[in-house]
Design a protein around this motif. Structure first.
Motif, mmCIF file in Angstrom:
data_model
loop_
_atom_site.group_PDB
_atom_site.id
_atom_site.type_symbol
_atom_site.label_atom_id
_atom_site.label_comp_id
_atom_site.label_asym_id
_atom_site.label_seq_id
_atom_site.Cartn_x
_atom_site.Cartn_y
_atom_site.Cartn_z
ATOM 1 N N GLY A 500 0.674 -1.114 -0.138
ATOM 2 C CA GLY A 500 -0.048 -0.032 0.067
ATOM 3 C C GLY A 500 0.844 1.028 -0.234
ATOM 4 N N PHE A 501 0.352 2.193 -0.789
ATOM 5 C CA PHE A 501 1.036 3.485 -0.807
ATOM 6 C C PHE A 501 0.578 4.545 0.574
ATOM 7 N N ASP A 502 1.742 4.807 1.294
ATOM 8 C CA ASP A 502 1.493 5.650 2.738
ATOM 9 C C ASP A 502 2.164 6.852 2.638
ATOM 10 N N GLY A 503 2.261 7.342 1.289
ATOM 11 C CA GLY A 503 3.163 8.650 1.389
ATOM 12 C C GLY A 503 4.521 8.709 0.917
ATOM 13 N N SER A 504 5.024 9.725 0.511
ATOM 14 C CA SER A 504 6.444 10.119 0.068
ATOM 15 C C SER A 504 6.810 11.519 0.193
ATOM 16 N N MET A 505 8.065 11.597 -0.202
ATOM 17 C CA MET A 505 8.759 13.015 -0.127
ATOM 18 C C MET A 505 8.856 13.395 -1.478
ATOM 19 N N GLY A 506 8.182 12.798 -2.391
ATOM 20 C CA GLY A 506 8.320 13.463 -3.762
ATOM 21 C C GLY A 506 7.834 14.815 -3.865
ATOM 22 N N ASP A 532 22.090 12.509 4.045
ATOM 23 C CA ASP A 532 22.718 13.246 5.157
ATOM 24 C C ASP A 532 22.307 12.701 6.591
ATOM 25 N N GLY A 533 21.688 11.437 6.438
ATOM 26 C CA GLY A 533 21.012 10.791 7.590
ATOM 27 C C GLY A 533 19.616 11.165 8.017
ATOM 28 N N GLY A 534 19.109 12.087 7.148
ATOM 29 C CA GLY A 534 17.527 12.239 7.638
ATOM 30 C C GLY A 534 16.431 11.050 7.252
ATOM 31 N N ILE A 535 15.778 10.964 8.090
ATOM 32 C CA ILE A 535 14.735 9.709 8.216
ATOM 33 C C ILE A 535 13.526 10.197 7.928
ATOM 34 N N PHE A 536 12.696 9.605 7.092
ATOM 35 C CA PHE A 536 11.174 10.038 6.878
ATOM 36 C C PHE A 536 10.287 8.832 7.041
ATOM 37 N N SER A 537 9.198 8.750 7.742
ATOM 38 C CA SER A 537 8.699 7.888 8.326
ATOM 39 C C SER A 537 7.181 7.670 7.640
ATOM 40 N N PHE A 538 6.374 6.703 7.332
ATOM 41 C CA PHE A 538 5.212 6.811 6.737
ATOM 42 C C PHE A 538 4.561 5.687 7.258
ATOM 43 N N GLY A 539 3.261 5.753 7.180
ATOM 44 C CA GLY A 539 2.317 4.673 7.681
ATOM 45 C C GLY A 539 2.554 4.430 8.951
ATOM 46 N N ASP A 540 2.637 3.350 9.405
ATOM 47 C CA ASP A 540 2.742 2.849 10.938
ATOM 48 C C ASP A 540 4.139 2.850 11.213
#
Length: 732
Positions: A500-506, A532-540
């Motif tokens: 399932g698609f839960d989002g993105s940074m696009g 650069d070590g940045g984390i992006f979290s999506f869904g659960d």
């Protein structure tokens, strides 16, 4: 679309009129005596004449005593020349307009309709009898394990034509595969793909011949292409200099695949007909190995004169009789030949010849029940019984004149003659039931029995009949299906299959490009990591911290998720490891000399350790992750770009050319090594069962191996940024 070695990966009623013949009491008893008084719902008919051997026999004892009209589909967008197929409560039918339709087995309603390409106008062909367009002529084939339907299209290509192997999703109709088929030295306008398709150990097999009239430059061909796309294997009939024709057409029957994966088919006449011509596999029965090498063959001693008189032996399919190891072949010569499956005997090697066999051409697929063979003779179906070691006896010929390719189901032999479907007594050939179908443009129409239904095609419709048990239930929902996500360097996420698609940074501003991704253990979310070590979290996927905004000695290159989803690790190109949440730190290569930079990591199934992999294939193990070997110090054609963990502490490495290296007991399921790629591979991920894996190229192309089904890709699309990683959720 990218095709061939570039590996195309696209994303994505009224009742019929019926007349039931009067049934004498003895005939009625014969009709019911072979039937079990129940109907089996949920049964399938996935290939021409039911199974790999083309038996045309329904083993489920569907009760058709009597059959009655159930539904007739709406008109399709073109004529249908193939046999209706059935899988999972769904009826598949293809048209000469290059369209594949799926109908609900219980109602005939259209579930989806996929138009593949522009069919070839018949006026462009040098000859032929299909009009107004030629599109999908051969019967498709269904691979239920892949939830995929395969067909061969004939499509407009400039002023010419091009055949394609296509694969569409069984449940959605989405196009999965669209690969050009190569027929070297042949004019594809003169080539007709008439046979049904078959499956052979992960490959789709198809036969080619010419148009009606034997015009233009064509040859008989058998081609085999992996279900996931890739290198085509080919066998050419009449391949000698100055030779041509030798069609593999069999009146629409499919090549037959035996228990060893060997392929059986029959061929038509070639241009060789003089006494000095050597045998060229025309007018014969051929057995090929799975790699399409000739195992053995048979041809009548009259093959040269048969060639000169257009007396195709291969107008029908070989009838393989497992019960006694014999085979029976008949064609246009009005002779029937009894053969030994284990020793076809070459030229003149028949065990027995039945002369004046049926009084007309034999065209189309045969049916086999026990040791009885039912042949599709144009003057009426003929029944022949065989017995080892070398005897065949003609039992009867139906007096109905119906000669369409027969099938055996529910205690009847079903055949189509003119515009009528007949149910024949298998012991006498007398008609016990008959139904009007309307017009028939298909020259060799054949019926289907599955899911409690008897199905028959007319020109552009499918007619369904049910037995005493009535209609099947509605089609079941699609099963849980695997899937995967891919991510691009701009943070765009693309979801396929059950992912399932839960989002993105696009489309959002990033301080640094995304370099990898990982999925949660329940498949309900995912993380992306930037260089650069940045984390992006999506869904659960929970956020447990990052290195974003902190100084790094070297850029981040990948990440792995803790197995219970409560944390994650990230790794930099110098081998430095950073742990967050419940992911424990087990050590790193940070500050140590490396021969090549680290490019990825994978975690053990219990979270008690992890591996790092370097571009030279070197592997570094920490915690309870066991070192199982590496490619460090060995020659690589291209650098390693990623790794994935498997069962039992094993792992895979993948190089940018798609080469795969397996360590620690994980299975090797194939690779793209040695095959030209449009763009380099950048990542891999295993299936939830660890019996396969997917790889992704920087252009979004997906390569699937083992039990990893292809669920679509961005390989045919324009990407705003290159793909950098792939992850897969577990099945629910």
């Amino acid at each position: 679309m990218r095709v061939g070695f570039l590996l195309c990966r696209a994303l994505l009623v009224a009742c019929g009129t019926a007349v039931v013949a009067g049934l004498p009491s003895g005939a009625a008893a014969a009709a019911s005596s072979g039937s079990v008084p129940h109907t089996v719902f949920g049964t399938a008919w996935p290939v021409y004449h039911h199974d790999g051997l083309g038996s045309g026999f329904d083993p489920t004892s569907t009760d058709l005593s009597p059959a009655a009209p159930a539904w007739t589909s709406a008109a399709l967008d073109g004529d249908t020349y193939g046999e209706p197929l059935v899988e999972a409560g769904r009826v598949i039918v293809a048209t000469e307009n290059d369209t594949i339709d799926e109908l609900a087995a219980n109602t005939g309603a259209v579930l989806w309709s996929t138009h593949i390409g522009t069919a070839v106008p018949s006026g462009r062909l040098p000859c032929g009898d299909i009009s107004p367009t030629v599109g999908i002529t051969g019967t498709p084939v269904i691979d239920a394990a892949r939830s995929e339907v395969f067909a061969v299209t004939d499509e407009v290509a400039g002023s010419g034509a091009q055949h394609y192997l296509v694969g569409v999703d069984l449940y959605t109709g989405a196009v999965i595969l669209h690969q050009a088929i190569t027929l070297a030295g042949s004019d594809q306008l003169a080539q007709l793909q008439r046979t049904g398709l078959a499956l052979d150990d992960g490959n789709v097999v198809a036969g080619f011949g010419g148009n009606d009239g034997d015009c233009g430059t064509y040859h008989g061909w058998v081609v085999s292409i992996p279900e996931g796309g890739g290198a085509q294997q080919s066998f050419e009939v009449a391949s000698a200099s100055g030779d041509s024709q030798g069609a593999v057409w069999m009146g629409g029957a499919a090549p037959e695949v035996d228990g060893q994966g060997n392929i059986w088919f029959a061929t038509g006449n070639s241009a060789f007909s003089s006494g000095s011509d050597s045998y060229d596999n025309s007018d014969g029965v051929i057995e090929l190995s799975p790699s399409l090498g000739v195992v053995q063959s048979f041809a009548p001693s009259t093959w040269r004169s048969d060639n000169g008189s257009d007396l195709d032996l291969g107008s029908s399919s070989p009838a393989l009789v497992p019960a006694d190891g014999l085979a029976f072949q008949a064609g246009k010569s009005n002779n029937g030949y009894l053969l030994s499956q284990s020793h076809l005997g070459g030229i003149g090697g028949q065990l027995q010849t039945l002369t004046s066999f049926c009084g007309a051409d034999v065209d189309g697929g045969t049916a086999v029940s026990g040791t009885t063979v039912y042949e599709p003779c144009g003057a009426g179906v003929v029944a022949v019984t065989t017995s080892a070691p070398s005897n065949a006896t003609r039992m009867w010929q139906t007096n109905t004149g119906a000669g369409g390719p027969p099938i055996v189901a529910g205690g009847f032999v079903w055949t189509i003659g003119g515009d009528t479907l007949y149910g024949l007594d298998p012991t006498t050939g007398n008609a016990l039931q008959q139904f009007s179908l309307g017009s028939e443009d298909n020259h060799f129409p054949t019926a289907t029995v599955a899911d409690g239904l008897l199905l028959a095609p007319s020109s552009d419709q499918v007619h369904a009949f049910d037995g005493p048990a009535g209609l099947p239930p509605p089609p079941p929902p699609p099963p849980p299906r695997p899937g995967y996500w891919t991510t691009a360097s701009d943070g765009g996420v693309f979801s396929f299959g059950g992912a399932g698609f839960d989002g993105s940074m696009g489309g959002r501003h990033l301080a640094a490009p995304v370099v990898g991704m990982a999925a949660t253990s329940d498949g309900g979310g995912y993380w992306l990591v930037a260089s650069d070590g940045g984390i992006f979290s999506f869904g659960d996927a929970g956020y447990f911290g990052s290195m974003g905004g902190r100084p790094l000695v070297r850029p981040m290159v990948g990440m792995a998720a803790a197995p219970n989803g409560d944390g994650y690790w990230t790794v930099a190109s110098d081998g430095g490891v950073f742990s967050f949440g419940g992911a424990r730190y087990w050590g790193s290569m940070g500050g140590k000399a490396l021969v090549a930079p680290v490019v990825g990591m994978a975690a053990t199934s219990d979270g008690g350790g992890y591996w790092l992999v370097a571009a030279d294939g070197g592997v570094f193990a920490f915690g309870d992750a066991r070192y199982q070997g590496s490619m460090g110090g060995k020659h690589l054609d291209e650098p390693v770009v990623a790794m994935a963990a498997g069962p039992g502490g094993g792992y895979w490495l993948v190089a940018s050319d798609g080469g795969v290296f397996a360590f620690g007991g994980v299975g090797f399921f194939g690779s793209m090594g040695g095959i030209r790629l449009t763009r380099p591979v950048v990542g891999m991920t295993p299936t939830s069962t660890d019996q396969g894996y997917w790889m992704v190229g920087s252009d979004g192309g997906i390569f699937a191996f083992g039990n990893a089904p292809f669920e679509g890709s961005e390989g045919a699309a324009r990407l705003a940024a290159p793909m950098v990683g792939i992850a897969a959720p577990p099945l629910p």
